[in-house]
Design a protein around this motif. Structure first.
Motif, PDB file in Angstrom:
ATOM      1  N   GLY A  98     -11.061  -8.618  -0.551  1.00  0.00           N
ATOM      2  CA  GLY A  98     -10.463  -7.760   0.475  1.00  0.00           C
ATOM      3  C   GLY A  98      -8.954  -7.677   0.314  1.00  0.00           C
ATOM      4  O   GLY A  98      -8.324  -8.516  -0.357  1.00  0.00           O
ATOM      5  N   ALA A  99      -8.388  -6.640   0.947  1.00  0.00           N
ATOM      6  CA  ALA A  99      -6.932  -6.509   0.934  1.00  0.00           C
ATOM      7  C   ALA A  99      -6.297  -7.645   1.720  1.00  0.00           C
ATOM      8  O   ALA A  99      -5.161  -8.038   1.460  1.00  0.00           O
ATOM      9  N   THR A 100      -7.024  -8.193   2.694  1.00  0.00           N
ATOM     10  CA  THR A 100      -6.476  -9.297   3.485  1.00  0.00           C
ATOM     11  C   THR A 100      -6.153 -10.483   2.578  1.00  0.00           C
ATOM     12  O   THR A 100      -5.088 -11.091   2.685  1.00  0.00           O
ATOM     13  N   LEU A 103      -3.136  -9.652   0.471  1.00  0.00           N
ATOM     14  CA  LEU A 103      -1.887  -9.816   1.230  1.00  0.00           C
ATOM     15  C   LEU A 103      -1.496 -11.289   1.292  1.00  0.00           C
ATOM     16  O   LEU A 103      -0.328 -11.648   1.082  1.00  0.00           O
ATOM     17  N   TYR A 124       0.851  -3.945  10.380  1.00  0.00           N
ATOM     18  CA  TYR A 124      -0.528  -4.439  10.372  1.00  0.00           C
ATOM     19  C   TYR A 124      -0.503  -5.930  10.718  1.00  0.00           C
ATOM     20  O   TYR A 124       0.393  -6.664  10.287  1.00  0.00           O
ATOM     21  N   TYR A 127       0.537  -9.398   8.545  1.00  0.00           N
ATOM     22  CA  TYR A 127       1.777  -9.675   7.798  1.00  0.00           C
ATOM     23  C   TYR A 127       2.583 -10.849   8.374  1.00  0.00           C
ATOM     24  O   TYR A 127       2.963 -11.766   7.648  1.00  0.00           O
ATOM     25  N   ASN A 169       3.634  -0.359   4.239  1.00  0.00           N
ATOM     26  CA  ASN A 169       2.245   0.044   4.444  1.00  0.00           C
ATOM     27  C   ASN A 169       2.240   1.570   4.447  1.00  0.00           C
ATOM     28  O   ASN A 169       2.825   2.191   5.325  1.00  0.00           O
ATOM     29  N   ASN A 173      -1.117   2.190   9.007  1.00  0.00           N
ATOM     30  CA  ASN A 173      -2.006   1.809  10.105  1.00  0.00           C
ATOM     31  C   ASN A 173      -1.159   0.937  11.042  1.00  0.00           C
ATOM     32  O   ASN A 173      -0.596  -0.060  10.581  1.00  0.00           O
ATOM     33  N   ASP A 201       1.111  -2.258   0.801  1.00  0.00           N
ATOM     34  CA  ASP A 201      -0.260  -2.215   1.307  1.00  0.00           C
ATOM     35  C   ASP A 201      -0.674  -0.740   1.342  1.00  0.00           C
ATOM     36  O   ASP A 201      -0.288   0.007   2.235  1.00  0.00           O
ATOM     37  N   VAL A 203      -3.908   0.442   1.294  1.00  0.00           N
ATOM     38  CA  VAL A 203      -5.375   0.503   1.425  1.00  0.00           C
ATOM     39  C   VAL A 203      -5.868   1.883   1.855  1.00  0.00           C
ATOM     40  O   VAL A 203      -6.991   2.262   1.559  1.00  0.00           O
ATOM     41  N   TRP A 204      -5.017   2.656   2.523  1.00  0.00           N
ATOM     42  CA  TRP A 204      -5.456   3.980   3.001  1.00  0.00           C
ATOM     43  C   TRP A 204      -5.142   5.090   2.015  1.00  0.00           C
ATOM     44  O   TRP A 204      -5.136   6.269   2.373  1.00  0.00           O
ATOM     45  N   SER A 232      -7.972  -1.451  -1.299  1.00  0.00           N
ATOM     46  CA  SER A 232      -9.202  -1.998  -0.717  1.00  0.00           C
ATOM     47  C   SER A 232     -10.365  -1.036  -0.923  1.00  0.00           C
ATOM     48  O   SER A 232     -10.298   0.121  -0.494  1.00  0.00           O
ATOM     49  N   LYS A 235     -11.829   0.710   2.168  1.00  0.00           N
ATOM     50  CA  LYS A 235     -11.289   1.986   2.654  1.00  0.00           C
ATOM     51  C   LYS A 235     -11.586   3.115   1.670  1.00  0.00           C
ATOM     52  O   LYS A 235     -11.806   4.252   2.071  1.00  0.00           O
ATOM     53  N   THR A 240     -16.248  -0.831   5.142  1.00  0.00           N
ATOM     54  CA  THR A 240     -15.182  -1.761   5.541  1.00  0.00           C
ATOM     55  C   THR A 240     -15.599  -3.229   5.496  1.00  0.00           C
ATOM     56  O   THR A 240     -14.752  -4.108   5.416  1.00  0.00           O
ATOM     57  N   LYS A 243     -15.084  -6.019   1.703  1.00  0.00           N
ATOM     58  CA  LYS A 243     -14.074  -7.000   1.333  1.00  0.00           C
ATOM     59  C   LYS A 243     -13.942  -7.174  -0.183  1.00  0.00           C
ATOM     60  O   LYS A 243     -14.077  -8.276  -0.730  1.00  0.00           O
TER      61      LYS A 243
HETATM   62  N1  PMP Z   1      -4.131  -3.510   5.477  1.00  0.00           N
HETATM   63  C1  PMP Z   1      -4.319  -2.493   6.308  1.00  0.00           C
HETATM   64  C2  PMP Z   1      -3.171  -1.594   6.638  1.00  0.00           C
HETATM   65  C3  PMP Z   1      -5.577  -2.259   6.871  1.00  0.00           C
HETATM   66  O1  PMP Z   1      -5.747  -1.240   7.709  1.00  0.00           O
HETATM   67  C4  PMP Z   1      -6.639  -3.138   6.537  1.00  0.00           C
HETATM   68  C5  PMP Z   1      -8.013  -2.987   7.108  1.00  0.00           C
HETATM   69  N2  PMP Z   1      -8.177  -2.094   8.071  1.00  0.00           N
HETATM   70  C6  PMP Z   1      -6.390  -4.180   5.656  1.00  0.00           C
HETATM   71  C7  PMP Z   1      -5.133  -4.350   5.147  1.00  0.00           C
HETATM   72  C8  PMP Z   1      -7.457  -5.160   5.294  1.00  0.00           C
HETATM   73  O2  PMP Z   1      -8.353  -4.655   4.355  1.00  0.00           O
HETATM   74  P1  PMP Z   1      -9.657  -5.454   3.928  1.00  0.00           P
HETATM   75  O3  PMP Z   1     -10.711  -5.154   4.920  1.00  0.00           O
HETATM   76  O4  PMP Z   1      -9.965  -4.956   2.546  1.00  0.00           O
HETATM   77  O5  PMP Z   1      -9.313  -6.902   3.923  1.00  0.00           O
END
Ligand code: PMP
Ligand code: GLN
Length: 391
Positions: A98-100, A103, A124, A127, A169, A173, A201, A203-204, A232, A235, A240, A243
């Motif tokens: 996942g992007a989480t 990060l 987001y 961070y 970002n 978001n 970031d 992801v979008w 990600s 997205k 979603t 991950k």
């Molecule tokens: N960064 C942003 C800006 C997001 O909106 C999201 C998920 N909505 C994430 C990171 C996390 O992405 P992931 O579910 O792949 O961990």
């Protein structure tokens, strides 16, 4: 002696995330959940089938900690095709859970105690806790509606000799805004005299509307060598829960992030990696179709919000559209969202939750990535609620 323990205050002092809080309230009140951002659409069937086939027929043991060679090659090919960015799949691409996790690996891998980290708010939610855990000192640049673009002087003021990382970002978001190339060029100019790294970031990246183009940091002159791009699959394919994240960066930066990744998640389910590798090769029509469907949902829901009496802010990307509550005489978005979920049974997210200082407190975010029946019912409830909740 009674047993006592002291948890890490960086995390134990945090409230439950606003997404989880609003989803719990939505369940409690049996509300329509337009808070946490996830689509009704089940995601592309061929990609889901690939994952299922890979579970049955493929490898289910640890893949390489860098990601499967097949997925890394697909990521490099994807960005070459969509953005003209050349990436070495062996030295410049990392797969994360996942992007989480990407990060966390980036921030913990790049920030040392005392380093300053520039963050744009609304930010987001992941961070700031990660920066604090790394011992970093956040320097906030405030963004405001309706355009959510940064002011050069505020950015200059936040950047100094201790700046280690600038987190951006784009698309943003919760704001639903897309920064144009000129803003990224400006960022490149402002940080040129420093040794700051940009953690982007993105992801979008594929969820942009009205012909807006997403400009990846890796395609901006002056940022290619000093940026860590995060993406990600959740997205990219509207899946979603999957991950599967990615990091792309020049080799020295990628190595620093990978060193941290090896002790966070180490690796990511190989079957999902196989499906994402397949999906990234889908033709342009898939990506255009996804955007067109989401844009139609955005337009449908935005019109309903306007008809209900809300002041709708522009949404250029993401699954989100925001409303400005100030014209309704409402000054507290968090109170509005709590009443809305309980009394109108529609969950939204207050944008003030994404600020640590000097919050904008009159903006609420709705997820529009829902089917028409869900949006119709939400609009009907919101229409009734607006006169009830307005001051
Ligand atoms: N960064 C942003 C800006 C997001 O909106 C999201 C998920 N909505 C994430 C990171 C996390 O992405 P992931 O579910 O792949 O961990
Ligand atoms: N990124 C999702 C959103 O903005 C939520 C992710 C999460 O729940 N952590 O709604």
């Amino acid at each position: 002696m009674t047993f006592t323990f002291t948890p890490n205050p960086v995390f134990s002092g945090l409230p439950t995330t606003i997404f989880e809080e609003m989803s719990q309230l939505a369940r409690h009140h049996q509300a329509i959940n337009l808070g946490q951002g996830f689509p009704d659409d089940p995601g592309p069937e061929d990609v889901r089938r690939k994952a299922a086939e890979a579970v049955i027929d493929g490898n289910n043991q640890y893949p390489s900690m860098m990601g499967t060679p097949e997925l890394r090659a697909a990521i490099a090919a994807h960005y070459g095709r969509h953005h003209g960015v050349a990436l070495d799949p062996d030295k410049e691409v990392l797969v994360t859970s996942g992007a989480t996790e990407a990060l966390a690996a980036s921030i913990l891998g790049l920030v040392s105690p005392g380093d300053e980290v520039v963050v744009f708010e609304p930010a987001y939610d992941a961070y700031l806790p990660l920066i604090r855990q790394a011992g970093g000192v956040p320097r906030i640049v405030r963004l405001t509606p309706p355009h959510w673009r940064f002011d050069e002087a505020l950015l200059e003021a936040a950047i100094g000799p201790k700046t280690r990382v600038v987190i951006i970002n784009n698309p943003i978001n919760p704001a639903g805004a897309v920064w144009p190339r000129e803003d990224l060029d400006l960022l490149a100019r402002v940080i040129a005299p420093t040794s700051a790294v940009v953690v982007a970031d993105e992801v979008w990246e594929h969820v942009v509307f009205d012909g807006h183009a997403h400009v990846p940091v890796l395609a901006v002159e002056g940022l290619r060598e000093r940026s860590v791009k995060i993406g990600s699959a959740g997205k990219i394919f509207a899946l979603t829960g999957w991950k599967v994240g990615l990091v792309a960066a020049a080799p020295p930066l990628l190595r620093a992030v990978a060193k941290t990744h090896q002790f966070l998640a180490f690796t990511t389910a190989p079957n999902l990696q196989a499906a994402v590798a397949y999906g990234l090769g889908k033709d342009d029509a898939y990506f255009a179709g996804m955007r067109a469907r989401l844009q139609a949902q955005r337009d449908y829901f935005s019109k309903g919000l306007v008809d209900a009496g809300f002041s709708v802010l522009p949404s250029q990307g993401t699954y989100f559209v925001c409303v400005d509550l100030a014209p309704l005489g409402l000054a507290d978005d968090a109170a509005f969202c709590r009443r809305l979920v309980a009394e109108a049974r529609v969950a939204a997210v207050p944008v003030s939750a994404f600020y640590s200082v000097n919050a904008v407190t009159t903006v609420a975010r709705f997820c529009f990535a829902k089917n028409e029946a869900t949006l119709d019912e939400a609009i009907a409830r919101l229409s009734k609620a607006v006169s009830l909740l307005a001051a």
